[in-house]
Design an enzyme around this catalytic site. Structure first.
Site, PDB file in Angstrom:
ATOM      1  N   HIS A   1       0.843  -1.197   0.000  1.00 26.31           N
ATOM      2  CA  HIS A   1       0.000   0.000   0.000  1.00 26.31           C
ATOM      3  C   HIS A   1       0.876   1.243   0.000  1.00 26.31           C
ATOM      4  O   HIS A   1       1.623   1.476   0.949  1.00 26.31           O
ATOM      5  CB  HIS A   1      -0.929   0.003   1.219  1.00 26.31           C
ATOM      6  CG  HIS A   1      -2.140  -0.862   1.043  1.00 26.31           C
ATOM      7  ND1 HIS A   1      -3.375  -0.538   1.531  1.00 26.31           N
ATOM      8  CD2 HIS A   1      -2.294  -2.038   0.393  1.00 26.31           C
ATOM      9  CE1 HIS A   1      -4.247  -1.479   1.198  1.00 26.31           C
ATOM     10  NE2 HIS A   1      -3.610  -2.409   0.522  1.00 26.31           N
TER      11      HIS A   1
ATOM     12  N   LYS B   1      -0.376   0.501  15.026  1.00 26.96           N
ATOM     13  CA  LYS B   1       0.965   0.497  15.626  1.00 26.96           C
ATOM     14  C   LYS B   1       1.249  -0.673  16.572  1.00 26.96           C
ATOM     15  O   LYS B   1       2.398  -0.904  16.940  1.00 26.96           O
ATOM     16  CB  LYS B   1       1.197   1.818  16.383  1.00 26.96           C
ATOM     17  CG  LYS B   1       1.382   3.008  15.482  1.00 26.96           C
ATOM     18  CD  LYS B   1       2.686   2.926  14.715  1.00 26.96           C
ATOM     19  CE  LYS B   1       2.570   3.495  13.333  1.00 26.96           C
ATOM     20  NZ  LYS B   1       2.901   2.640  12.253  1.00 26.96           N
TER      21      LYS B   1
ATOM     22  N   TYR C   1       3.055   6.776  10.225  1.00 27.57           N
ATOM     23  CA  TYR C   1       2.253   5.626   9.793  1.00 27.57           C
ATOM     24  C   TYR C   1       3.139   4.512   9.222  1.00 27.57           C
ATOM     25  O   TYR C   1       2.948   3.333   9.539  1.00 27.57           O
ATOM     26  CB  TYR C   1       1.198   6.059   8.755  1.00 27.57           C
ATOM     27  CG  TYR C   1       0.120   5.017   8.575  1.00 27.57           C
ATOM     28  CD1 TYR C   1      -1.089   5.096   9.264  1.00 27.57           C
ATOM     29  CD2 TYR C   1       0.319   3.915   7.732  1.00 27.57           C
ATOM     30  CE1 TYR C   1      -2.066   4.131   9.131  1.00 27.57           C
ATOM     31  CE2 TYR C   1      -0.654   2.941   7.593  1.00 27.57           C
ATOM     32  CZ  TYR C   1      -1.844   3.052   8.291  1.00 27.57           C
ATOM     33  OH  TYR C   1      -2.800   2.077   8.160  1.00 27.57           O
TER      34      TYR C   1
ATOM     35  N   TYR D   1      -9.788   5.566   6.450  1.00 27.87           N
ATOM     36  CA  TYR D   1     -10.047   5.976   7.829  1.00 27.87           C
ATOM     37  C   TYR D   1     -11.108   7.080   7.741  1.00 27.87           C
ATOM     38  O   TYR D   1     -10.843   8.143   7.174  1.00 27.87           O
ATOM     39  CB  TYR D   1      -8.775   6.527   8.476  1.00 27.87           C
ATOM     40  CG  TYR D   1      -7.740   5.462   8.803  1.00 27.87           C
ATOM     41  CD1 TYR D   1      -7.727   4.837  10.047  1.00 27.87           C
ATOM     42  CD2 TYR D   1      -6.770   5.082   7.878  1.00 27.87           C
ATOM     43  CE1 TYR D   1      -6.781   3.874  10.366  1.00 27.87           C
ATOM     44  CE2 TYR D   1      -5.817   4.108   8.181  1.00 27.87           C
ATOM     45  CZ  TYR D   1      -5.839   3.512   9.429  1.00 27.87           C
ATOM     46  OH  TYR D   1      -4.894   2.554   9.735  1.00 27.87           O
TER      47      TYR D   1
HETATM   48  P1  RFL Z   1      -0.315 -11.170  21.993  1.00 23.02           P
HETATM   49  O1  RFL Z   1      -0.647 -11.262  20.537  1.00 23.02           O
HETATM   50  O2  RFL Z   1      -1.399 -10.793  22.922  1.00 23.02           O
HETATM   51  O3  RFL Z   1       0.316 -12.567  22.425  1.00 23.02           O
HETATM   52  C1  RFL Z   1       0.562 -12.892  23.775  1.00 23.02           C
HETATM   53  C2  RFL Z   1       0.526 -14.382  23.915  1.00 23.02           C
HETATM   54  O4  RFL Z   1       0.819 -14.717  25.261  1.00 23.02           O
HETATM   55  C3  RFL Z   1      -0.098 -15.719  25.709  1.00 23.02           C
HETATM   56  N1  RFL Z   1      -0.201 -15.620  27.174  1.00 23.02           N
HETATM   57  C4  RFL Z   1       0.413 -16.454  28.040  1.00 23.02           C
HETATM   58  N2  RFL Z   1       1.205 -17.510  27.832  1.00 23.02           N
HETATM   59  C5  RFL Z   1       1.684 -18.163  28.942  1.00 23.02           C
HETATM   60  N3  RFL Z   1       1.370 -17.785  30.206  1.00 23.02           N
HETATM   61  C6  RFL Z   1       0.571 -16.733  30.447  1.00 23.02           C
HETATM   62  N4  RFL Z   1       0.265 -16.361  31.698  1.00 23.02           N
HETATM   63  C7  RFL Z   1       0.058 -16.009  29.341  1.00 23.02           C
HETATM   64  N5  RFL Z   1      -0.735 -14.935  29.201  1.00 23.02           N
HETATM   65  C8  RFL Z   1      -0.881 -14.703  27.904  1.00 23.02           C
HETATM   66  C9  RFL Z   1      -1.388 -15.408  24.975  1.00 23.02           C
HETATM   67  O5  RFL Z   1      -2.244 -16.535  24.876  1.00 23.02           O
HETATM   68  C10 RFL Z   1      -0.853 -14.953  23.619  1.00 23.02           C
HETATM   69  O6  RFL Z   1      -0.753 -16.012  22.689  1.00 23.02           O
HETATM   70  O7  RFL Z   1       0.892 -10.144  22.262  1.00 23.02           O
HETATM   71  P2  RFL Z   1       2.189  -9.827  21.331  1.00 23.02           P
HETATM   72  O8  RFL Z   1       2.834 -11.103  20.868  1.00 23.02           O
HETATM   73  O9  RFL Z   1       2.977  -8.821  22.065  1.00 23.02           O
HETATM   74  O10 RFL Z   1       1.570  -9.163  20.000  1.00 23.02           O
HETATM   75  C11 RFL Z   1       0.959  -7.903  20.026  1.00 23.02           C
HETATM   76  C12 RFL Z   1      -0.124  -7.816  18.941  1.00 23.02           C
HETATM   77  O11 RFL Z   1      -0.963  -8.952  19.034  1.00 23.02           O
HETATM   78  C13 RFL Z   1      -0.962  -6.541  19.070  1.00 23.02           C
HETATM   79  O12 RFL Z   1      -0.128  -5.442  19.350  1.00 23.02           O
HETATM   80  C14 RFL Z   1      -1.748  -6.204  17.766  1.00 23.02           C
HETATM   81  O13 RFL Z   1      -2.666  -7.208  17.451  1.00 23.02           O
HETATM   82  C15 RFL Z   1      -2.480  -4.880  17.908  1.00 23.02           C
HETATM   83  N6  RFL Z   1      -3.288  -4.567  16.727  1.00 23.02           N
HETATM   84  C16 RFL Z   1      -2.719  -4.045  15.591  1.00 23.02           C
HETATM   85  N7  RFL Z   1      -1.363  -3.878  15.534  1.00 23.02           N
HETATM   86  C17 RFL Z   1      -0.778  -3.417  14.388  1.00 23.02           C
HETATM   87  O14 RFL Z   1       0.452  -3.248  14.355  1.00 23.02           O
HETATM   88  N8  RFL Z   1      -1.514  -3.154  13.245  1.00 23.02           N
HETATM   89  C18 RFL Z   1      -2.870  -3.307  13.216  1.00 23.02           C
HETATM   90  O15 RFL Z   1      -3.469  -3.126  12.157  1.00 23.02           O
HETATM   91  C19 RFL Z   1      -3.524  -3.752  14.441  1.00 23.02           C
HETATM   92  N9  RFL Z   1      -4.849  -3.938  14.468  1.00 23.02           N
HETATM   93  C20 RFL Z   1      -4.676  -4.794  16.744  1.00 23.02           C
HETATM   94  C21 RFL Z   1      -5.438  -4.451  15.590  1.00 23.02           C
HETATM   95  C22 RFL Z   1      -5.310  -5.356  17.863  1.00 23.02           C
HETATM   96  C23 RFL Z   1      -6.677  -5.558  17.850  1.00 23.02           C
HETATM   97  N10 RFL Z   1      -7.234  -6.150  19.027  1.00 23.02           N
HETATM   98  C24 RFL Z   1      -8.319  -7.022  19.035  1.00 23.02           C
HETATM   99  C25 RFL Z   1      -6.595  -5.998  20.299  1.00 23.02           C
HETATM  100  C26 RFL Z   1      -6.799  -4.648  15.560  1.00 23.02           C
HETATM  101  C27 RFL Z   1      -7.438  -5.179  16.693  1.00 23.02           C
HETATM  102  C28 RFL Z   1      -8.936  -5.330  16.605  1.00 23.02           C
HETATM  103  C1  PHB Z   2      -6.943  -4.109  10.304  1.00 15.83           C
HETATM  104  O1  PHB Z   2      -6.951  -4.367   9.080  1.00 15.83           O
HETATM  105  O2  PHB Z   2      -7.325  -4.923  11.147  1.00 15.83           O
HETATM  106  C2  PHB Z   2      -6.498  -2.751  10.726  1.00 15.83           C
HETATM  107  C3  PHB Z   2      -5.903  -1.904   9.799  1.00 15.83           C
HETATM  108  C4  PHB Z   2      -5.497  -0.644  10.187  1.00 15.83           C
HETATM  109  C5  PHB Z   2      -5.679  -0.243  11.489  1.00 15.83           C
HETATM  110  C6  PHB Z   2      -6.247  -1.098  12.429  1.00 15.83           C
HETATM  111  C7  PHB Z   2      -6.663  -2.363  12.044  1.00 15.83           C
HETATM  112  O3  PHB Z   2      -5.313   1.014  11.852  1.00 15.83           O
END
Ligand code: RFL
Ligand code: PHB
Length: 395
Positions: free
Chosen positions: A78, A302, A390, A206
């Site tokens: 993108h 992020k 970004y 957005y």
């Molecule tokens: P995770 O992915 O939460 O993984 C942590 C792992 O640890 C396990 N765990 C344990 N294991 C052993 N003992 C325990 N006591 C434990 N407690 C927990 C869990 O089961 C899990 O498998 O953290 P990690 O690896 O630091 O990764 C971070 C990312 O997952 C998170 O920052 C992103 O998903 C955030 N996020 C986005 N980030 C982006 O960079 N770009 C995006 O477009 C973006 N979109 C999003 C997002 C997060 C979202 N949600 C639902 C929070 C969109 C959404 C909707």
């Molecule tokens: C996504 O595709 O899940 C997504 C993309 C951009 C964002 C957050 C989530 O800023």
């Protein structure tokens, strides 16, 4: 309780999400041994729909980890993103403003690729690890205890990486007297759906609207990801697919709404929005990485990318320690990681504040949002600042 195994490794990693897996794979590339303890099953971890946008920094780390082949084949480059307010829409051209694009490739796929790589390399990942506890992290012989299949286990390590997300045990294991936490909870959430329909636009939109924020994103040419801002009291089951599509149409420009292809949702969930940072990110031989140490609202994508920069600093610090006997990277890890974390926090907070409707917002506040969006639309310096953040600040 039966007594189980006793193991030793160089780096014990708590959490088999993207942070833990990437760290383990990068350490493996440097000949450093690690063991991952994951509370859930692999299927559960892969069932979580999360991030979609990858910065070049993360792409480079995945290349270094030998996990970027499918990303390069299937990821969508993108060169910009669209911002709308009401029926007006403009583009931030990342390529022109920064020379750098972002890649749209789901976190689920990143995680799947990392699991495949760890398994191919014979990496140790223990699933269903219950009641993980950290002992003696402030000494040079830290230990983890946990349970699998009803058996007590013990893992000795040189270092512990807390990659266990926001609800994990690692952060809580740092004494409260040392920990400083900073938090902002936003008065709304994001209702997200995944549907097997072509994305409404080839770039992300957005959308700021008087009815609230919306985001049109995607995973591939026939898989769309859409979000709408919703009250925190809503539940996914309150929203029928039709109600979701109708609300989304009202929040994006009319010409986009007309083109929107709708279909049944294959996933529907609500995520609260939060900004959170804990300091420091190291206590003795325990390091926090990713969501274990910080959370950003998803506006600006992020979260995963900031987790990746932590992993970068930590893997470099550990490599220097093992290869050169140099502890300076380890000692400087927290300050170095936090310096970048706070900038990602600022950007996510700013972009969230700009685009959402707040329950207590005055007409003046709304005018300020529109003025700032119009300034961004017309001002190249503002666009450049937005684009640099970004696509990801350097690390
Ligand atoms: P995770 O992915 O939460 O993984 C942590 C792992 O640890 C396990 N765990 C344990 N294991 C052993 N003992 C325990 N006591 C434990 N407690 C927990 C869990 O089961 C899990 O498998 O953290 P990690 O690896 O630091 O990764 C971070 C990312 O997952 C998170 O920052 C992103 O998903 C955030 N996020 C986005 N980030 C982006 O960079 N770009 C995006 O477009 C973006 N979109 C999003 C997002 C997060 C979202 N949600 C639902 C929070 C969109 C959404 C909707
Ligand atoms: C996504 O595709 O899940 C997504 C993309 C951009 C964002 C957050 C989530 O800023």
């Amino acid at each position: 309780m039966e007594s189980g195994g006793q193991m030793k490794t160089q780096v014990a990693i708590i959490g088999g999400g993207p942070s833990g897996l990437l760290l383990s794979q990068l350490l493996h590339g440097q000949g450093i041994d690690s063991v991952i303890l994951e509370r859930r099953t692999k299927e559960y971890v892969l069932g979580r729909i999360r991030a979609g946008v990858l910065e070049q920094g993360l792409v480079r780390l995945l290349e270094e980890a030998g996990c970027a082949d499918r990303l390069h084949r299937e990821g969508i480059v993108h060169d910009g993103t669209l911002i709308s307010y009401g029926d007006a829409m403009f583009r931030i051209d990342f390529r022109d403003l920064t020379g750098t694009p972002v890649i749209v490739y789901g976190q689920t796929e990143v995680t799947r690729d990392l699991y495949a790589a760890r398994e191919a390399a014979g990496g140790a990942i223990h699933f269903n690890a219950e009641d993980v506890r950290i002992h003696d992290a402030d000494t040079d012989r830290p230990v983890l205890t946990y349970r699998t299949d009803g058996q007590d286990q013990r893992l000795e390590a040189d270092f512990i990486a807390g990659c266990d997300g926001f609800h994990g045990v690692s952060r809580q294991s740092i004494p409260a007297s040392i920990r400083q936490e900073y938090e902002k909870v936003y008065p709304f959430g994001w209702l997200g759906i995944l549907s097997e329909t072509p994305p409404v636009n080839h770039e992300l939109i957005y959308a700021s609207s008087p009815r609230g924020f919306a985001l049109c994103s995607m995973r591939n040419a026939n898989l769309s990801r859409y979000y709408i801002q919703c009250p925190l009291t809503d539940r996914p089951e309150d929203w029928s697919d039709d109600a979701f599509w109708d609300e989304l149409r009202r929040r994006i420009p009319a010409d986009q709404a007309e083109r929107l292809v709708t279909g049944p949702s294959i996933e529907k969930s609500i995520a609260p929005l939060r900004s959170f940072v804990t300091e420091p990110m190291r206590w003795g031989r325990l390091f926090l990485c990713g969501d274990a140490a910080h959370i950003v609202p998803p506006t600006g994508a992020k979260g995963l990318n900031t987790a990746a920069s932590d992993v970068h600093y930590l893997h470099r610090a550990l490599t220097r320690f093992y290869r050169d006997g140099d502890p300076s990277g380890i000692e400087g890890y927290s300050a170095q990681a936090l310096s970048r974390v706070w900038k990602a926090e600022r950007f996510s907070w700013w972009f969230s504040s700009l685009m959402h409707r707040y329950p207590d917002q005055s007409p003046f506040d709304q005018k300020m949002q529109v003025a700032e969006i119009e300034f961004l639309r017309a001002n190249r310096a503002a666009q450049k600042a937005m684009a640099e953040n970004y696509v990801g600040l350097p690390y």
